[in-house]
Design an enzyme around this catalytic site. Sequence first.
Site, PDB file in Angstrom:
ATOM      1  CG  HIS A   1     -14.692  41.241  67.488  1.00  0.00           C
ATOM      2  ND1 HIS A   1     -13.622  41.191  68.501  1.00  0.00           N
ATOM      3  CD2 HIS A   1     -14.320  41.551  66.561  1.00  0.00           C
ATOM      4  CE1 HIS A   1     -12.651  42.000  68.185  1.00  0.00           C
ATOM      5  NE2 HIS A   1     -12.909  42.436  66.795  1.00  0.00           N
TER       6      HIS A   1
ATOM      7  CG  HIS B   1     -14.309  42.492  61.963  1.00  0.00           C
ATOM      8  ND1 HIS B   1     -14.189  43.604  62.123  1.00  0.00           N
ATOM      9  CD2 HIS B   1     -13.389  41.778  62.843  1.00  0.00           C
ATOM     10  CE1 HIS B   1     -13.372  43.963  63.139  1.00  0.00           C
ATOM     11  NE2 HIS B   1     -13.068  42.824  63.300  1.00  0.00           N
TER      12      HIS B   1
HETATM   13  P1  5GP Z   1     -10.414  44.006  66.092  1.00  0.00           P
HETATM   14  O1  5GP Z   1      -9.359  44.925  65.486  1.00  0.00           O
HETATM   15  O2  5GP Z   1     -10.475  43.745  67.427  1.00  0.00           O
HETATM   16  O3  5GP Z   1     -10.723  42.794  65.393  1.00  0.00           O
HETATM   17  O4  5GP Z   1     -11.673  45.072  65.970  1.00  0.00           O
HETATM   18  C1  5GP Z   1     -12.627  45.669  66.797  1.00  0.00           C
HETATM   19  C2  5GP Z   1     -13.568  46.330  66.160  1.00  0.00           C
HETATM   20  O5  5GP Z   1     -14.219  47.049  67.121  1.00  0.00           O
HETATM   21  C3  5GP Z   1     -13.012  47.570  65.108  1.00  0.00           C
HETATM   22  O6  5GP Z   1     -13.621  47.382  63.979  1.00  0.00           O
HETATM   23  C4  5GP Z   1     -13.517  48.854  65.869  1.00  0.00           C
HETATM   24  O7  5GP Z   1     -14.191  49.824  65.046  1.00  0.00           O
HETATM   25  C5  5GP Z   1     -14.745  48.208  66.881  1.00  0.00           C
HETATM   26  N1  5GP Z   1     -15.072  48.934  67.760  1.00  0.00           N
HETATM   27  C6  5GP Z   1     -14.201  49.523  68.923  1.00  0.00           C
HETATM   28  N2  5GP Z   1     -14.687  50.041  69.998  1.00  0.00           N
HETATM   29  C7  5GP Z   1     -16.312  49.941  69.635  1.00  0.00           C
HETATM   30  C8  5GP Z   1     -17.374  50.120  70.268  1.00  0.00           C
HETATM   31  O8  5GP Z   1     -17.232  50.798  71.659  1.00  0.00           O
HETATM   32  N3  5GP Z   1     -18.467  50.166  69.757  1.00  0.00           N
HETATM   33  C9  5GP Z   1     -18.468  49.535  68.558  1.00  0.00           C
HETATM   34  N4  5GP Z   1     -19.911  49.343  67.905  1.00  0.00           N
HETATM   35  N5  5GP Z   1     -17.558  49.028  67.740  1.00  0.00           N
HETATM   36  C10 5GP Z   1     -16.428  49.436  68.290  1.00  0.00           C
END
Ligand code: 5GP
Length: 140
Positions: free
Chosen positions: A102, A104
């Site tokens: 993903h 951001h």
């Molecule tokens: P990563 O650290 O993997 O790059 O980011 C994961 C992101 O997903 C985090 O910013 C976190 O807040 C978001 N996130 C985690 N679980 C959920 C969820 O169930 N729904 C949504 N909308 N965002 C999520």
Amino acid sequence: MSASAHCIFCKIVRGEIPAINVYEDEHTLAFMDIQPASPGHTLVIAKAHASSLLDIAESDLLAVAVTTQRIARAVQQALAPDGFRINQFNGAAAGQTVPHYHVHIVPMREGQRIGAHGRAPADRDELKALAARIRDALSP
Ligand code: 5GP
Ligand code: ZN
């Protein structure tokens, strides 16, 4: 069982857990980060499961890039940030917490000092209102 069976973002794609969506097409989905680093923090994913940049299909990688530009333009128009960050983490050691590739989009304000991740879940109604503004700014 496949990786996607337990993957939280795959569950969002399948509609098994709720998300506040801003955009969807055949291959990608964009939705509000539940714990935003700043107001308007949006995530862009490919619908097909891939854990990181290392295993995502080239066509999905391109589709995510195109959707990221589209959403970034809408965020810019809707929220008028001074800038925005594009973050993408691969592996727990790099800060990845959800192992589904993903991107951001994090709107930034002049002088703002924030981490890559938010510290607390956002108010759901506030997320809905921000999503509506971003959706309204999406070009047809
Ligand atoms: P990563 O650290 O993997 O790059 O980011 C994961 C992101 O997903 C985090 O910013 C976190 O807040 C978001 N996130 C985690 N679980 C959920 C969820 O169930 N729904 C949504 N909308 N965002 C999520
Ligand atoms: Zn997944």
